[in-house]
Motif scaffolding. Structure first.
Motif, PDB file in Angstrom:
ATOM      1  N   LYS A 252       0.839  -1.196   0.000  1.00  0.00           N
ATOM      2  CA  LYS A 252       0.000   0.000   0.000  1.00  0.00           C
ATOM      3  C   LYS A 252       0.876   1.249   0.000  1.00  0.00           C
ATOM      4  N   THR A 335      -9.547  -3.666   1.755  1.00  0.00           N
ATOM      5  CA  THR A 335      -8.117  -3.555   1.440  1.00  0.00           C
ATOM      6  C   THR A 335      -7.719  -4.572   0.369  1.00  0.00           C
ATOM      7  N   SER A 338      -8.631  -3.616  -3.395  1.00  0.00           N
ATOM      8  CA  SER A 338      -8.171  -2.286  -3.760  1.00  0.00           C
ATOM      9  C   SER A 338      -6.907  -2.435  -4.580  1.00  0.00           C
ATOM     10  N   GLU A 342      -5.394   3.175  -6.435  1.00  0.00           N
ATOM     11  CA  GLU A 342      -6.609   3.810  -5.903  1.00  0.00           C
ATOM     12  C   GLU A 342      -7.780   3.808  -6.869  1.00  0.00           C
ATOM     13  N   ASN A 344     -10.133   2.040  -6.938  1.00  0.00           N
ATOM     14  CA  ASN A 344     -10.821   0.995  -6.196  1.00  0.00           C
ATOM     15  C   ASN A 344     -12.220   0.649  -6.704  1.00  0.00           C
ATOM     16  N   ARG A 348     -13.580  -3.147  -6.627  1.00  0.00           N
ATOM     17  CA  ARG A 348     -14.637  -3.439  -5.652  1.00  0.00           C
ATOM     18  C   ARG A 348     -15.950  -3.729  -6.371  1.00  0.00           C
ATOM     19  N   ASP A 411     -11.329   4.388   2.048  1.00  0.00           N
ATOM     20  CA  ASP A 411     -10.098   4.582   1.289  1.00  0.00           C
ATOM     21  C   ASP A 411      -9.416   3.241   1.001  1.00  0.00           C
ATOM     22  N   GLY A 412      -8.175   3.291   0.571  1.00  0.00           N
ATOM     23  CA  GLY A 412      -7.483   2.082   0.118  1.00  0.00           C
ATOM     24  C   GLY A 412      -7.245   1.041   1.186  1.00  0.00           C
TER      25      GLY A 412
END
Lengths: 518, 454
Positions: A252, A335, A338, A342, A344, A348, A411-412
């Motif tokens: 990450k 997480t 992802s 980013e 995502n 997702r 977020d990530g």
């Protein structure tokens, strides 16, 4: 099986491909068999992803054969007490004939457990001849050591290492379908429901013919599913289904302060979520909606907005109603689903439609180049809106990216956020359903509600678990069997254990075609 | 013993390898002991070159490399131009769309039509025949028993997750359908296996070896009996296992008779075989082991894999310039990322440097003979990727290094090979290694690549 004629062409069960025990199954089986708690060695390559969508043991070539030989040798020494317990004599009889009798008894008893079925006469003769060979060539070995070497050999036999069929059945008919013999069925049940070899009561049920009836199978399945070992197995299947990675190794961006410990805590928290669901209602809906978390890591508690929480495995933490719900809003899922870049919503969204709605997203066209980062100054949503305006991308992305926008509040690493760059987060999304409808949601919490309430989710879940139970890809003939399983899952109001019971009683599970047999 | 030889021979015939001249092989080597043995190394890396960098500028047709200039990614190979045959990008005839060239990783050295295996929204390819390294190794094994048929090496392959988690993405070399060869990463284990443990005077040790030999022998027969009850697909799985047992037996026999073992290389302590950061040190250790193994006669065939087919879970922390970005995404640059071309160049330049070091190592071992001065002269080292550029440019870049005992015409860029099936190159490799092969994988594509042979 009542109501189903396995010889009807459209319902002919599929093949049962030969698989070796996964590393997880090997470890569990060694514990059951030898009472030795021994992780598989690093030299044995880790399990790989198979076309069922779940893990399988890597094919055995030179390296694996050697790793298994070394490992089983060590275990045969460590577990010598348990091994000798399979011998009908306590100490070596002085008389050679009695010694031989004791060894023959050992081969039957130990083989019965190691091979998960009775040893046939031809096999017994072969193993006995090996024992004789050991005695002849290794004069320094005592009686016990010779039996240890014999056990070492049996633990490397394909009959131990693979989920194999019955050697008797191999002599039977060669076309159509056949019901698994009781021991093969017991093994298949046990490895699916518990991730390990059959326990003593299951062997007994096989011996006494209790697995010949659906009721008998159900009874044994429910018994196994109430054993704690089964929870660990269900956790494993869940993690694989959700695509949850080994987050200790996740890469990450530095701004997240992501550590291997935090990654591990996320995975642990998911396992305990699964446990708590199984301890409670036990349904897929509760997995999607439960706000109960068991967190024993400060960084993860902080990530969930409870920085002061100093809990442990036993103290439930109720996550914030406005921010979290079940599995889809938990850190491990978010997480894992992802990208480093980013983007995502793509990943997702794909995870939601693939794992919860079973939509078939077409593959990207030839010459396709995925975007690999967000342009500076743009929010992810804005960037993707521009990307998806591309006619080529829009056709496919309409199926999944919109669902991914529901997760923009995370977020990530799954921390809750209300702004992305300069923009206030807009987590509204529209989700494409298999029935062709597109349904709006305001965020991932509402998406979780929607999925929990819709039958399509349960059907899709059942599809994935059907593949896992059979450890192979779909074949057209599965459809009828799958419908029955889905029906049962709906009838049990989405109870996960009852789905597993329905799976092991399905004709697709209790039978196999002979097409792949010789 | 004789039974295996028949098995291998059958295997070679049965798997799409046309070996009609089998009994006549290697007459030269049998007659003259003075001829040093030939060796082959197959190196593979995924995601190709930065766009436009697989060239030798200034060429038209088959051209002398000495007058050409390499782009940055190939610049580390410049000192070796006279030893190289740079083959213009060839085709994998089974690959249609661009993504296929990722899938082709598992079968790019076999030439046989693959089986497609669905995997969620994607799919992978499983090869249906052996890769060329295995065909050559099996043929060598018919004439000469060496401790290892092949030495399969690899750098850390990242986590077994996503599409890169499949065997098809993680294995570039296969003994046949359903039979991937698991590469070895651990240098300490390799040194132990290949160079240590020759104290054969010890009676107990001799007895332990005898015990292990008898166990392997029994397991081999056990697997054969087990296999006889299975269907065809399942038999492939067991065939791999059986070959693994046979390979262990072979190694035990050769070491047991004291037939080999030279000076073991010195490996620094403390390397972590799972740590991506240790990649350069692991590669250096493996390079030393490979050279020592060749010198000691452990094997004549080695493979080296520099990553899984997609690389979407793999970053390259030992190259800080890549900023922790994932190899797959780097491969796709620079379409969306201005930094992409530079990152890709950073990675492939590093790979090329490692390849150059391997050539340097081979060239440092003197090996006099009618066509040679160093070991490199008797080797062919393949340096191939599964696509021309990381943006799925659908063709295969192949560089060959070494003359392999005078077989290859090096110092050339072979432009005439462009878009020809890669299968021809398998035939060249086989012929260079004195293996009488007419085709591999596809009987409609026969013979060597014109212009490659000296």
């Amino acid at each position: 099986m009542p109501g189903v004629d396995p010889t009807a062409p459209a319902l002919l069960p599929g093949p049962k491909p030969l698989r070796r025990l996964t590393n997880f199954e090997l470890k569990n089986t060694m514990w059951e068999l030898l009472a030795v708690d021994a992780p598989v060695p690093e030299t044995l390559p880790r399990d790989v992803l198979s076309e069922s969508g779940f893990s399988e043991g890597s094919v055995i070539s030179r390296l694996e054969a050697e790793a298994i030989m070394d490992w089983t040798g060590t275990l045969a020494q460590q577990g010598v007490a348990r091994i000798m317990a399979s011998a009908p004599c306590v100490t070596a009889p002085a008389d050679r004939a009695l010694q031989d009798e004791c060894v023959s008894g050992f081969i039957s008893n130990f083989g019965m457990r190691a091979f998960r079925r009775p040893v046939i006469a031809a096999e017994s003769t072969e193993f006995f001849s090996y024992y004789r060979d050991v005695l002849r060539t290794q004069q320094s070995y005592g009686f016990e050591q010779s039996i240890g070497v014999l056990a070492h050999l049996m633990l490397q036999s394909p009959r131990f290492l693979y989920h194999a069929g019955s050697p008797i059945a191999a002599m039977g008919p060669t076309s159509g379908a056949v019901r698994l013999d009781a021991y093969e069925l017991a093994s298949r049940m046990s490895y699916f429901l518990s991730g390990s070899m059959p326990d003593a009561p299951l062997f007994e049920a096989a011996l006494n013919g209790r697995l010949a009836s659906t009721e008998g199978i159900q009874q044994e399945a429910r018994r196994l599913l109430n054993d704690p070992q089964s929870k660990v197995q269900i956790e494993e299947i869940m993690l694989q289904w959700l695509g949850i990675e080994d987050l200790r190794k996740k890469i990450k961006d530095a701004r997240y302060s992501f550590t291997p410990e935090l990654g591990q805590a996320m995975v642990d928290e998911t396992r305990r979520l699964v446990d708590s669901v199984l301890d409670g209602e036990g349904t897929l809906a509760s997995l999607l909606l439960s706000r109960t978390a068991y967190v024993d890591n400060g960084a993860l508690a902080a990530l969930y907005g409870h920085p002061g929480f100093t809990g442990n495995n036993l103290t439930p933490l109720q996550l914030k109603e406005t921010e979290r719900s079940g599995i889809l809003t938990r850190a491990a899922f978010l997480t894992s689903q992802s990208l480093g870049s980013e983007l995502n919503p793509i990943k997702r969204g794909l995870a939601v439609v693939g794992k919860f709605l079973c939509l078939n997203v077409p593959q990207p066209p030839a010459g396709f180049v995925p975007p690999d980062h967000v342009d500076p100054g743009l929010s992810t949503r804005e960037f993707l809106k521009r990307h998806d305006a591309n006619a080529c991308a829009s056709a496919c992305h309409a199926m999944f990216t919109p669902a991914g926008f529901a997760f923009e509040n995370y977020d990530g690493v799954g921390a809750y956020r209300t702004v992305d760059g300069a923009e206030t987060i807009d987590a509204s999304a529209s989700v494409y359903f298999p029935d062709g409808t597109t349904r709006p949601v305001v965020n991932a919490l509402e998406l979780s509600q929607l999925l929990a309430a819709d039958a399509a989710t349960g059907d899709c879940f059942a599809d994935h678990w059907f593949r896992r139970a059979l450890r192979r890809r779909d074949i057209p003939n599965d459809e009828g069997h799958r419908q029955e399983v889905k029906q049962a899952f709906r009838g049990a109001t989405g109870n996960i254990r009852e789905l597993m019971v329905a799976l092991v009683t399905s004709t697709a599970f209790t039978h196999r075609s002979l097409e792949s047999a010789k | 013993m004789s039974k295996w030889i028949i098995r291998r021979r059958d295997l070679l015939r049965g798997m799409g390898a046309g070996a009609a001249l089998l009994p006549l092989l290697n007459v030269r080597a049998a007659r003259g002991q003075a001829v040093p043995p030939k060796r082959v190394i197959m190196c593979v890396f995924p995601n190709g070159y930065p766009s436009g960098q697989y060239t030798a500028t200034g060429n038209n047709g088959a051209v002398d490399l000495s007058t050409a200039t390499f782009a940055a990614s190939l610049a580390p190979l410049s000192p070796w131009k006279d030893q190289l045959a740079v083959v213009a990008p060839v085709k994998c005839i089974n690959a249609d769309d661009a993504e296929d060239y990722h899938r082709a990783y598992s079968m790019m050295f076999s030439g046989a039509a693959p089986v497609s295996k669905p995997l969620g929204p994607s799919s992978v390819w499983a090869p249906t025949g052996p890769t060329i390294d295995q065909v050559i190794a099996n043929n060598i094994d018919l004439r000469e028993k060496l401790p290892r048929r092949t030495l399969p090496l690899a750098l850390p392959l990242g986590e077994p997750e996503g599409v890169d988690g499949t065997l098809e993405a993680r294995r570039a070399f296969w003994a046949g359908q359903g039979q991937p060869i698991t590469p070895e990463i651990d240098p300490y284990k390799l040194v132990k296996d290949l160079f240590v443990g020759t104290a054969m005077d010890d009676v107990a040790l001799t007895q332990a070896r005898a015990g292990r030999r008898s166990m392997l022998d029994f397991l081999g027969r056990d697997l054969e009996r087990f296999s006889a009850q299975l269907g065809t697909e399942d038999q492939f799985t067991v065939a791999s296992h059986l070959q693994g047992i046979r390979d262990l037996e072979l190694q035990l026999q050769q070491i047991g008779t004291g037939g080999i073992l030279g000076e073991p290389p010195t490996i620094p302590t403390g390397l972590n075989i799972q740590a991506l950061n240790d990649t350069p040190a692991l590669w250096e250790a493996q390079r030393q082991i490979l050279l020592a193994a060749f010198r000691a006669g452990v094997t004549r065939v080695a493979t080296m894999q520099f990553g899984p087919a997609w690389g979407d879970k793999l970053n390259l922390p030992w190259l800080p310039a890549t900023g922790g970005r994932v190899w797959h995404e780097i491969g796709h640059g620079p379409t969306d990322n201005p930094q992409g071309q530079d990152d890709h160049q950073t990675v492939v330049t590093w790979y090329s440097q490692q390849f150059a070091k391997l050539l340097e190592g081979l060239a440092s071992i003197p090996e006099p003979g009618p066509n040679s001065v160093t070991m490199l002269d008797n080797c062919v080292v393949v340096w191939a990727s599964n696509m021309l550029s990381g943006d799925h440019d659908p063709s295969l870049p192949w560089i060959l290094a070494g003359k392999c005992g005078g077989y290859f015409k090096t110092g050339q860029y072979l432009a005439s090979a462009a878009n020809k099936p890669v299968n021809h190159l398998f035939v060249d490799l086989a012929h260079a290694m004195d293996v009488p092969l007419d085709f591999l994988g596809n009987p409609d594509i026969r013979g060597p690549m014109p212009g490659l042979k000296a």
